[in-house]
Design a protein around this motif. Structure first.
Motif, PDB file in Angstrom:
ATOM      1  N   GLY A   1     -15.887 103.009   5.007  1.00  0.00           N
ATOM      2  CA  GLY A   1     -15.537 102.599   3.647  1.00  0.00           C
ATOM      3  C   GLY A   1     -15.143 103.764   2.763  1.00  0.00           C
ATOM      4  O   GLY A   1     -14.338 104.629   3.139  1.00  0.00           O
TER       5      GLY A   1
ATOM      6  N   PHE B   1     -21.514 107.740   3.165  1.00  0.00           N
ATOM      7  CA  PHE B   1     -22.199 108.600   4.131  1.00  0.00           C
ATOM      8  C   PHE B   1     -21.307 109.763   4.545  1.00  0.00           C
ATOM      9  O   PHE B   1     -21.773 110.881   4.741  1.00  0.00           O
ATOM     10  CB  PHE B   1     -22.617 107.791   5.371  1.00  0.00           C
ATOM     11  CG  PHE B   1     -23.721 106.829   5.091  1.00  0.00           C
ATOM     12  CD1 PHE B   1     -25.046 107.229   5.097  1.00  0.00           C
ATOM     13  CD2 PHE B   1     -23.434 105.507   4.779  1.00  0.00           C
ATOM     14  CE1 PHE B   1     -26.068 106.351   4.804  1.00  0.00           C
ATOM     15  CE2 PHE B   1     -24.445 104.614   4.484  1.00  0.00           C
ATOM     16  CZ  PHE B   1     -25.769 105.035   4.495  1.00  0.00           C
TER      17      PHE B   1
ATOM     18  N   TYR C   1     -19.880  92.024   9.975  1.00  0.00           N
ATOM     19  CA  TYR C   1     -18.562  91.487   9.576  1.00  0.00           C
ATOM     20  C   TYR C   1     -17.535  91.417  10.699  1.00  0.00           C
ATOM     21  O   TYR C   1     -16.528  90.742  10.556  1.00  0.00           O
ATOM     22  CB  TYR C   1     -17.983  92.355   8.433  1.00  0.00           C
ATOM     23  CG  TYR C   1     -18.905  92.449   7.244  1.00  0.00           C
ATOM     24  CD1 TYR C   1     -18.960  91.417   6.305  1.00  0.00           C
ATOM     25  CD2 TYR C   1     -19.748  93.541   7.070  1.00  0.00           C
ATOM     26  CE1 TYR C   1     -19.819  91.493   5.221  1.00  0.00           C
ATOM     27  CE2 TYR C   1     -20.610  93.623   5.985  1.00  0.00           C
ATOM     28  CZ  TYR C   1     -20.644  92.598   5.067  1.00  0.00           C
ATOM     29  OH  TYR C   1     -21.506  92.652   3.997  1.00  0.00           O
TER      30      TYR C   1
HETATM   31  C1  LIG Z   1     -20.162  96.841   3.610  1.00  0.00           C
HETATM   32  S1  LIG Z   1     -18.953  98.069   3.873  1.00  0.00           S
HETATM   33  C2  LIG Z   1     -19.941  99.407   4.490  1.00  0.00           C
HETATM   34  C3  LIG Z   1     -19.361 100.752   4.151  1.00  0.00           C
HETATM   35  C4  LIG Z   1     -20.178 101.954   4.646  1.00  0.00           C
HETATM   36  N1  LIG Z   1     -20.340 101.933   6.091  1.00  0.00           N
HETATM   37  C5  LIG Z   1     -21.517 102.016   3.971  1.00  0.00           C
HETATM   38  O1  LIG Z   1     -22.538 101.759   4.635  1.00  0.00           O
HETATM   39  O2  LIG Z   1     -21.556 102.308   2.781  1.00  0.00           O
HETATM   40  C6  LIG Z   1     -18.141  97.490   5.340  1.00  0.00           C
HETATM   41  C7  LIG Z   1     -16.957  98.333   5.719  1.00  0.00           C
HETATM   42  O3  LIG Z   1     -16.564  97.973   7.039  1.00  0.00           O
HETATM   43  C8  LIG Z   1     -15.152  97.874   7.093  1.00  0.00           C
HETATM   44  N2  LIG Z   1     -14.835  96.971   8.215  1.00  0.00           N
HETATM   45  C9  LIG Z   1     -15.117  95.648   8.315  1.00  0.00           C
HETATM   46  N3  LIG Z   1     -14.697  95.174   9.502  1.00  0.00           N
HETATM   47  C10 LIG Z   1     -14.168  96.224  10.172  1.00  0.00           C
HETATM   48  C11 LIG Z   1     -13.593  96.377  11.465  1.00  0.00           C
HETATM   49  N4  LIG Z   1     -13.475  95.324  12.303  1.00  0.00           N
HETATM   50  N5  LIG Z   1     -13.153  97.591  11.851  1.00  0.00           N
HETATM   51  C12 LIG Z   1     -13.245  98.655  10.981  1.00  0.00           C
HETATM   52  N6  LIG Z   1     -13.785  98.566   9.756  1.00  0.00           N
HETATM   53  C13 LIG Z   1     -14.249  97.369   9.355  1.00  0.00           C
HETATM   54  C14 LIG Z   1     -14.762  97.360   5.718  1.00  0.00           C
HETATM   55  O4  LIG Z   1     -13.410  97.639   5.418  1.00  0.00           O
HETATM   56  C15 LIG Z   1     -15.738  98.115   4.837  1.00  0.00           C
HETATM   57  O5  LIG Z   1     -15.226  99.345   4.412  1.00  0.00           O
END
Ligand SMILES: C[S@@+](CC[C@H](N)C(=O)[O-])C[C@H]1O[C@@H](n2cnc3c(N)ncnc32)[C@H](O)[C@@H]1O
Length: 259
Positions: free
Chosen positions: A54, A58, A123
Motif C-alpha cells: 500500500g 511498513f 482480500y
Molecule cells: C488493507 S491494505 C494493507 C496495506 C499495508 N500492507 C498495511 O498493512 O498497511 C491492502 C493492500 O493490499 C493491496 N492488494 C489487495 N489485493 C492485492 C493483490 N491481489 N495483489 C497485490 N496487492 C493487493 C491493496 O491495493 C492495498 O494496498
C-alpha cells in the motif's frame, strides 16, 4: 518476546507513530525487528518485499532502518502515495505494480530475505495461490511475515457491541464474515492461517496476537499515561496460548527451509 518494553520503532519512526497507532503496532514492530535480526546472522541490510504494501506504512520505516525494500501492490494510487511518502522521508523504496500471485514473474525467484504480507490475504482471490507466490519470492533460510484479521476477535467485538446474531455468524461462517454488510471478505483463525502457510511449504516459527486489549478498552487509554503499561500487557499477551487467539489481528512468522 522477552523484552516486554521493547518497541522496535525508534528515532524518527518513534516520533511519528504516536498514541493509539503506537500501542496497536508495538507487538508487530517488535516481531519484525526480531525476525530481521534472526534471518541473517551478520549485521547488515536485508532485501524486503512488502506484498500489498500500500502506501508504505511498513515499507518506509523499514527503508529508514536501512533495508532494501520493494513494494508490490495492485493499486497504482497507493504506489504513488508510497513514492511521495518515501521521498518525504528521504529514503528509496522500489514500487512495482502487480498482483500478489504474479510475484515470481514480477521479481524472479528468491528475491527477498523477508516477505511481508500484511492485511492482504483477506482480500486476494485465492489465498493459497498468493501464499505459494510469496514463498517462491523468499530465499531459502528467509522468512515470511503474515498479518491477517482474526475471526474470533470479530465475534467478540460484534457481541460486545450487542450484535449477537452477527457474532454467531462470524463463528459459523467459513470465511468468518457476519453478513452482507461486512466489508471484510475473509478472516482467519490460528488454525486456518497456519494450515495456509504450511500448505505453501513453510515452517511456522512464531504466532503473535496483535491488538488483544487495545481494541477492547476505551480509546482514550491508548493515548494516556497508561499507554506504556498497555504496550507491556499486549507484548506478554501476544504469545499467551489462549489470549493470542482473541486478537484483532493474527501475526505469523514462517521460515523457508534452507537448502
Ligand atoms: C488493507 S491494505 C494493507 C496495506 C499495508 N500492507 C498495511 O498493512 O498497511 C491492502 C493492500 O493490499 C493491496 N492488494 C489487495 N489485493 C492485492 C493483490 N491481489 N495483489 C497485490 N496487492 C493487493 C491493496 O491495493 C492495498 O494496498
Amino acid at each position: 518476546m522477552s523484552d516486554v518494553r521493547g518497541v522496535a520503532v525508534t528515532g524518527r519512526q518513534q516520533k511519528r507513530v504516536r498514541g493509539g497507532g503506537r500501542v496497536r503496532s508495538a507487538v508487530l514492530w517488535e516481531a519484525l525487528r526480531t525476525v530481521l535480526g534472526r534471518i541473517t546472522p551478520e549485521a547488515g541490510s536485508r532485501d524486503v518485499v512488502d506484498v500489498g504494501g500500500g502506501t508504505g506504512g511498513f515499507a518506509v520505516p523499514l527503508a529508514e532502518l536501512g533495508h532494501r525494500v520493494t513494494v508490490v501492490d495492485a493499486n497504482p494510487d497507493a504506489l504513488a502515495a508510497l513514492e511521495r511518502r518515501a521521498a518525504e522521508s528521504g529514503v528509496r523504496v522500489r514500487a512495482v505494480q502487480g498482483d500478489a500471485v504474479d510475484l515470481p514473474d514480477l521479481l524472479g525467484p528468491d528475491a527477498a530475505d523477508l516477505v511481508l504480507c500484511h492485511s492482504v490475504l483477506e482480500y486476494v482471490d485465492d489465498p493459497g495461490a498468493a501464499m505459494a507466490a510469496l514463498t517462491g519470492a523468499v530465499r531459502p533460510g528467509g522468512s515470511v511475515s503474515v498479518l491477517v484479521a482474526g475471526q474470533v476477535a470479530a465475534a467478540l467485538h460484534r457481541a460486545v457491541a450487542g450484535h449477537f446474531d452477527d457474532a454467531r455468524r462470524v463463528l459459523t461462517d467459513p470465511a468468518g464474515r457476519w453478513g452482507e454488510g461486512d466489508r471484510m471478505p475473509r478472516r482467519f483463525t490460528r488454525e486456518t492461517l497456519s494450515a495456509l502457510v504450511r500448505g505453501a511449504g513453510l515452517r511456522v516459527a512464531e504466532l503473535h496476537g496483535v491488538r488483544i486489549f487495545a481494541d477492547l478498552v476505551p480509546s482514550g487509554l491508548l493515548d494516556g499515561d497508561d499507554a506504556e503499561a498497555l504496550i507491556a500487557l499486549e507484548s506478554v499477551a501476544a504469545v499467551h496460548p489462549v489470549l493470542r487467539d482473541l486478537a484483532t489481528q493474527l501475526h505469523l512468522v514462517a521460515d523457508k527451509p534452507a537448502g
